[in-house]
Design a protein around this motif. Structure first.
Motif, mmCIF file in Angstrom:
data_model
loop_
_atom_site.group_PDB
_atom_site.id
_atom_site.type_symbol
_atom_site.label_atom_id
_atom_site.label_comp_id
_atom_site.label_asym_id
_atom_site.label_seq_id
_atom_site.Cartn_x
_atom_site.Cartn_y
_atom_site.Cartn_z
ATOM 1 N N ALA A 10 1.209 18.845 120.378
ATOM 2 C CA ALA A 10 2.528 19.485 120.361
ATOM 3 C C ALA A 10 3.289 19.096 119.099
ATOM 4 O O ALA A 10 3.928 19.934 118.457
ATOM 5 C CB ALA A 10 3.311 19.067 121.607
ATOM 6 N N ARG A 11 3.188 17.798 118.720
ATOM 7 C CA ARG A 11 3.870 17.342 117.511
ATOM 8 C C ARG A 11 3.339 18.069 116.282
ATOM 9 O O ARG A 11 4.081 18.482 115.404
ATOM 10 C CB ARG A 11 3.655 15.839 117.326
ATOM 11 N N PHE A 12 2.006 18.225 116.257
ATOM 12 C CA PHE A 12 1.391 18.897 115.125
ATOM 13 C C PHE A 12 1.831 20.357 115.076
ATOM 14 O O PHE A 12 2.138 20.896 114.014
ATOM 15 C CB PHE A 12 -0.133 18.808 115.236
ATOM 16 N N GLU A 13 1.891 20.975 116.273
ATOM 17 C CA GLU A 13 2.282 22.371 116.326
ATOM 18 C C GLU A 13 3.721 22.556 115.846
ATOM 19 O O GLU A 13 4.036 23.504 115.135
ATOM 20 C CB GLU A 13 2.121 22.913 117.748
ATOM 21 N N ALA A 14 4.589 21.622 116.227
ATOM 22 C CA ALA A 14 5.986 21.703 115.798
ATOM 23 C C ALA A 14 6.074 21.640 114.272
ATOM 24 O O ALA A 14 6.788 22.419 113.640
ATOM 25 C CB ALA A 14 6.793 20.576 116.426
ATOM 26 N N ALA A 15 5.302 20.721 113.680
ATOM 27 C CA ALA A 15 5.315 20.577 112.221
ATOM 28 C C ALA A 15 4.765 21.830 111.563
ATOM 29 O O ALA A 15 5.307 22.316 110.556
ATOM 30 C CB ALA A 15 4.507 19.354 111.809
ATOM 31 N N MET A 20 5.452 27.074 108.727
ATOM 32 C CA MET A 20 5.265 28.515 108.763
ATOM 33 C C MET A 20 6.603 29.218 108.528
ATOM 34 O O MET A 20 6.689 30.169 107.761
ATOM 35 C CB MET A 20 4.684 28.918 110.112
ATOM 36 N N GLN A 21 7.654 28.710 109.166
ATOM 37 C CA GLN A 21 8.963 29.356 109.022
ATOM 38 C C GLN A 21 9.433 29.329 107.567
ATOM 39 O O GLN A 21 9.962 30.319 107.060
ATOM 40 C CB GLN A 21 9.976 28.671 109.922
#
Ligand SMILES: Nc1ncnc2c1ncn2[C@@H]1O[C@H](COP(=O)(O)OP(=O)(O)OP(=O)(O)O)[C@@H](O)[C@H]1O
Ligand SMILES: [Mg+2]
Length: 372
Positions: A10-15, A20-21
């Motif tokens: 989840a942490r990796f996905e948030a980063a 991406m944004q």
């Protein structure tokens, strides 16, 4: 092993989403800017034909002049396109440079005081005077509490205490990894805050609890604090740290590469390299912070004897959790929750300090479990 895979994911996905944004934002700017530029060029083209066409027909302008105008516009197109691309790259670079500058601008916690002088060659008398310390201003429980302690040149002072009692924090104040919250630390009577960090650390040898070795050869790692050291000096330091024998067992001996591309050393081997490195600089004050915790008791005793010979005139601090490490020290300081609760030699403390007796008996007294 800690069953944290999902949280880490989840942490990796948030980063990744953040990244991406940022990228999407840059691309959006790009996709807006370039069509706008093209639109501008094409409108200009239409205007040239709209106004120029009738003049050519009317004879006040030649066909050649009209074609020249159109060509000028076409020539403008490419630079404008480049400008658009650059605007995109610029906005991305601005975001990156902001983050880089953030890191570059982080001032190290410890800095030379205004007008700091060079520490003259010292004998190595270290004094803690009413030293209190906490890692953050807010915390109400200090890590060190009114510590008074003097280590004379030639002495070996051991600091014994349970985990978290503040042993590392105490010795970290000598090389100024941190400054005390109250009180002062002096070397030969000079407050360590009054001298330059560099001149202070030059006369200290430090082997930390968590050894950092760099990739490179064993020789380079030992020479880290003194890159121009002669080979004999490197070998002498390695011998004192009981590292020479295992180093000579490698085919490339002192040229053995360690780190990611080289051999992997065991915890005890790494610790001995770190001690050799600390000894090589011929320090006036040597600090061994749990530096032999992964070494067996017999080797540890050999290291201590050799270190004592090496440091005849200097001061040595040995931090330890094991009583066996501190038995031979000239003075043992028992630390409990940031306060000195007893000071003396092993026999003195056995007779006078109940805290020390408890530690001793739990580790060595009954059953003789030497590495408790
Ligand atoms: N960098 C830090 N920031 C905040 N608190 C810290 C930091 N380092 C240590 N502490 C806290 O300070 C206290 C003393 O830690 P310290 O590392 O000095 O203990 P220690 O006696 O060396 O323990 P050990 O034997 O486990 O090495 C502990 O309560 C610890 O949580
Ligand atoms: Mg420690």
């Amino acid at each position: 092993a800690f069953v944290r895979a999902n949280q880490e994911k989840a942490r990796f996905e948030a980063a990744s989403t953040d990244f991406m944004q940022d990228t999407v934002q840059a691309m959006r700017l790009f996709s807006l800017l370039v069509p706008t530029l093209y639109l501008f060029v094409n409108c200009a083209m239409a205007a040239v034909v709209w106004f120029g066409g009738p003049r050519v027909v009317g004879g006040s302008m030649t066909e050649g002049q009209l074609v020249a105008f159109v060509n000028y516009l076409l020539a403008m197109q490419f630079p404008l396109f480049l400008l658009g691309t650059m605007a995109t790259v610029y906005s991305a670079a601005q975001a990156s440079s902001g983050r880089i500058l953030e890191i570059l601008d982080t001032a190290p916690g410890i800095q030379n005081q205004h007008g700091a002088r060079t520490l003259p060659h010292v004998k190595g008398r270290v004094a803690f005077e009413d030293v209190s310390f906490s890692y953050s201003q807010q915390s109400d429980v200090p890590v060190l509490n009114g510590v008074n302690l003097i280590a004379e040149p030639g002495e070996t002072v051991a600091i014994l205490g349970a985990t978290g009692s503040g042993k590392s924090s105490l010795v970290h104040l000598i090389p100024r990894f941190y400054d005390p919250t109250a009180g002062r630390v002096t070397i030969d009577g000079i407050d360590v805050r009054d001298v330059t960090v560099q001149s202070l650390r030059q006369q200290l040898g430090v082997a930390l609890q968590h050894t950092v070795l760099l990739s490179g050869t064993i020789r380079d790692n030992i020479r880290y604090g003194q890159p121009d050291a002669e080979d004999e000096q490197v070998v002498a330091a390695a011998k004192a740290a009981q590292a020479h024998d295992f180093v000579m067992n490698f085919p490339a001996e002192y040229d053995t590469e360690i780190g990611q591309r080289g051999v992997r050393l065991s915890g005890g081997q790494r610790q001995r390299i770190a001690i050799a490195r600390a000894l090589l600089v011929k320090p006036r004050v040597l600090i061994l912070d749990d530096a032999t915790s992964s070494v067996d008791a017999e080797t540890e005793a050999k290291i201590e004897a050799a270190v004592q010979r090496w440091m005849v005139s200097g001061t040595t601090f040995i931090v330890a959790q094991r009583v066996s490490t501190v038995l031979r020290a000239d003075r043992i300081v028992v630390l409990e929750r940031g306060s000195v609760v007893a000071v003396g030699t092993h026999p003195q403390l056995l007779a006078s300090s109940s805290v020390y007796r408890e530690i001793y008996e739990s580790q060595l007294g009954s059953g003789g479990a030497a590495d408790g």
